[in-house]
Scaffold this active site. Structure first.
Site, mmCIF file in Angstrom:
data_model
loop_
_atom_site.group_PDB
_atom_site.id
_atom_site.type_symbol
_atom_site.label_atom_id
_atom_site.label_comp_id
_atom_site.label_asym_id
_atom_site.label_seq_id
_atom_site.Cartn_x
_atom_site.Cartn_y
_atom_site.Cartn_z
ATOM 1 N N SER A 1 0.846 -1.197 0.000
ATOM 2 C CA SER A 1 0.000 0.000 0.000
ATOM 3 C C SER A 1 0.877 1.240 0.000
ATOM 4 O O SER A 1 1.968 1.245 0.585
ATOM 5 C CB SER A 1 -0.894 0.000 1.243
ATOM 6 O OG SER A 1 -1.506 1.262 1.440
ATOM 7 N N SER A 2 0.376 2.288 -0.627
ATOM 8 C CA SER A 2 1.109 3.558 -0.596
ATOM 9 C C SER A 2 1.190 4.116 0.823
ATOM 10 O O SER A 2 2.009 5.002 1.100
ATOM 11 C CB SER A 2 0.449 4.577 -1.522
ATOM 12 O OG SER A 2 -0.893 4.830 -1.134
ATOM 13 N N CYS A 3 0.360 3.590 1.746
ATOM 14 C CA CYS A 3 0.438 4.000 3.150
ATOM 15 C C CYS A 3 1.761 3.594 3.792
ATOM 16 O O CYS A 3 2.107 4.085 4.870
ATOM 17 C CB CYS A 3 -0.703 3.376 3.945
ATOM 18 S SG CYS A 3 -2.354 3.894 3.426
ATOM 19 N N TYR B 1 -2.230 0.129 10.028
ATOM 20 C CA TYR B 1 -2.331 -0.581 8.749
ATOM 21 C C TYR B 1 -0.992 -0.559 8.021
ATOM 22 O O TYR B 1 -0.539 -1.583 7.494
ATOM 23 C CB TYR B 1 -3.415 0.078 7.901
ATOM 24 C CG TYR B 1 -3.580 -0.511 6.521
ATOM 25 C CD1 TYR B 1 -4.117 -1.770 6.340
ATOM 26 C CD2 TYR B 1 -3.215 0.220 5.388
ATOM 27 C CE1 TYR B 1 -4.288 -2.309 5.074
ATOM 28 C CE2 TYR B 1 -3.375 -0.311 4.115
ATOM 29 C CZ TYR B 1 -3.912 -1.574 3.965
ATOM 30 O OH TYR B 1 -4.063 -2.098 2.706
ATOM 31 N N LYS C 1 1.582 -3.733 6.687
ATOM 32 C CA LYS C 1 1.977 -3.930 5.293
ATOM 33 C C LYS C 1 3.504 -3.907 5.142
ATOM 34 O O LYS C 1 4.072 -4.680 4.356
ATOM 35 C CB LYS C 1 1.342 -2.860 4.404
ATOM 36 C CG LYS C 1 -0.173 -2.768 4.475
ATOM 37 C CD LYS C 1 -0.845 -4.080 4.114
ATOM 38 C CE LYS C 1 -0.972 -4.270 2.619
ATOM 39 N NZ LYS C 1 -1.770 -5.483 2.284
ATOM 40 N N HIS D 1 -12.979 4.076 0.556
ATOM 41 C CA HIS D 1 -11.898 4.990 0.231
ATOM 42 C C HIS D 1 -12.458 6.176 -0.558
ATOM 43 O O HIS D 1 -13.640 6.213 -0.901
ATOM 44 C CB HIS D 1 -10.810 4.270 -0.571
ATOM 45 C CG HIS D 1 -9.981 3.346 0.261
ATOM 46 N ND1 HIS D 1 -10.142 1.981 0.252
ATOM 47 C CD2 HIS D 1 -8.984 3.597 1.145
ATOM 48 C CE1 HIS D 1 -9.282 1.428 1.089
ATOM 49 N NE2 HIS D 1 -8.560 2.381 1.639
#
Length: 307
Positions: free
Chosen positions: A105-107, A134, A138, A177
């Site tokens: 994820s870009s998170c 989160y 990841k 989202h």
């Protein structure tokens, strides 16, 4: 080749299954859902992998949600995803699965870091607090894939997509989202004749969204080449838009006009997290769906789900 696809009811898994059929791959694709195996249950995961004996795993399953959901339950997002990923990865490595595609994820990238973000930026600075739980889960799974590839010579690769949207997205208020939320809110405003739509933050935060069908088609077409991929690979649209621009695009898609009432007191997350996907382009990545087209496809699917 037998390929296990997790998260079978999710937006990305359904898009991958559709692309699999469209490209007429000769391999066996086995999509599993939570009803068939709760990936948080270590024994159930091991039984599933032992029974199916896949040659490859495409792991899309995760507990996901929008900013409100992440703020409300950071412990749940951290622990559920750690369990899901650790159970499946450990079962895969211990049973000799040689190929594994993990979706990050870009998170995973630092808060307010340089733009665009490159793969080596992971863990370079502190994370965005609103979805830190989160993100940590990841990052942990991505590191495991890196270690496995290096230590055992297996083709365990991490695809880091931008935010995704498209048919089969989750449009549920509080869980969706941004793009799905804007479409659902714009539709509701049109149906009720509302004068305004509430927007968290001041609307200037920027987000990169990629149409899920583009990502799925590329992944399916590229499966035979993953040995040549780097361990981490950004895969995004290549440009971003402000939150207000996404809301305006949603209003145009549903054919309605009203005020966008921003609320700067509400959290908006990172101001920007545009990714550099130039590495993926050397492996054939080329997104083809414009935001206007993708929103139209998404809205058509959303309206069909309401019937």
């Amino acid at each position: 080749m037998r390929v296990l696809l997790t998260g079978g009811n999710g937006m990305l898994a359904k898009a991958i299954a559709a692309a699999w059929s469209e490209q007429d791959r000769p391999d066996d694709l086995i999509a599993v859902t939570r009803a068939e195996a709760d990936l948080r249950d270590q024994a159930a995961v091991r039984r599933m992998v032992d029974d199916l004996r896949p040659d490859m795993v495409i792991h899309t399953a995760a507990r996901v949600g929008g900013i409100a959901a992440n703020i409300a339950d950071p412990t749940g997002f951290l622990m559920d995803n750690l369990l899901i990923d650790s159970n499946l990865l450990s079962a895969a490595t211990s049973t000799g699965v040689e190929k594994f595609i993990y979706f990050g994820s870009s998170c995973m990238y630092p808060r307010d870091y340089r733009q665009p973000l490159v793969e080596s930026d992971v863990l370079a600075a502190p994370l965005e607090p609103t979805n830190e739980g989160y993100a940590l889960s990841k990052i942990t799974a991505a590191r495991y894939c890196e270690y496995t590839a290096r230590q055992h010579g297996l083709d365990y690769r991490v695809v880091i997509p931008s935010n995704l949207y498209g048919p089969n997205d989750d449009f549920t208020p509080g869980r969706s989202h941004l793009v799905a939320a804007t479409i659902a809110k714009a539709h509701a405003a049109k149906e009720s004749g509302a004068d305004s739509i509430d927007v968290w933050g001041d609307g200037t935060a920027r987000r990169e969204f990629t149409y899920v069908g583009d990502l799925a088609s590329w992944v399916v077409a590229s499966l035979d080449a993953i040995h040549d991929w780097p361990t981490l690979l950004n895969v995004g649209q290549g440009d971003d838009h402000s939150v207000l621009e996404y809301y305006q695009a949603a209003l145009e898609t549903v054919g309605y006009s009203c005020e966008l009432a921003t609320d700067p007191s509400k959290p908006a997350g990172m101001h920007q997290k545009l990714m550099d996907s130039s590495l993926a382009k050397t492996f054939g990545w080329e997104p083809r769906t414009s935001l206007a087209e993708g929103m139209r496809y998404s809205y058509d699917a959303y309206r069909s789900s309401l019937v």
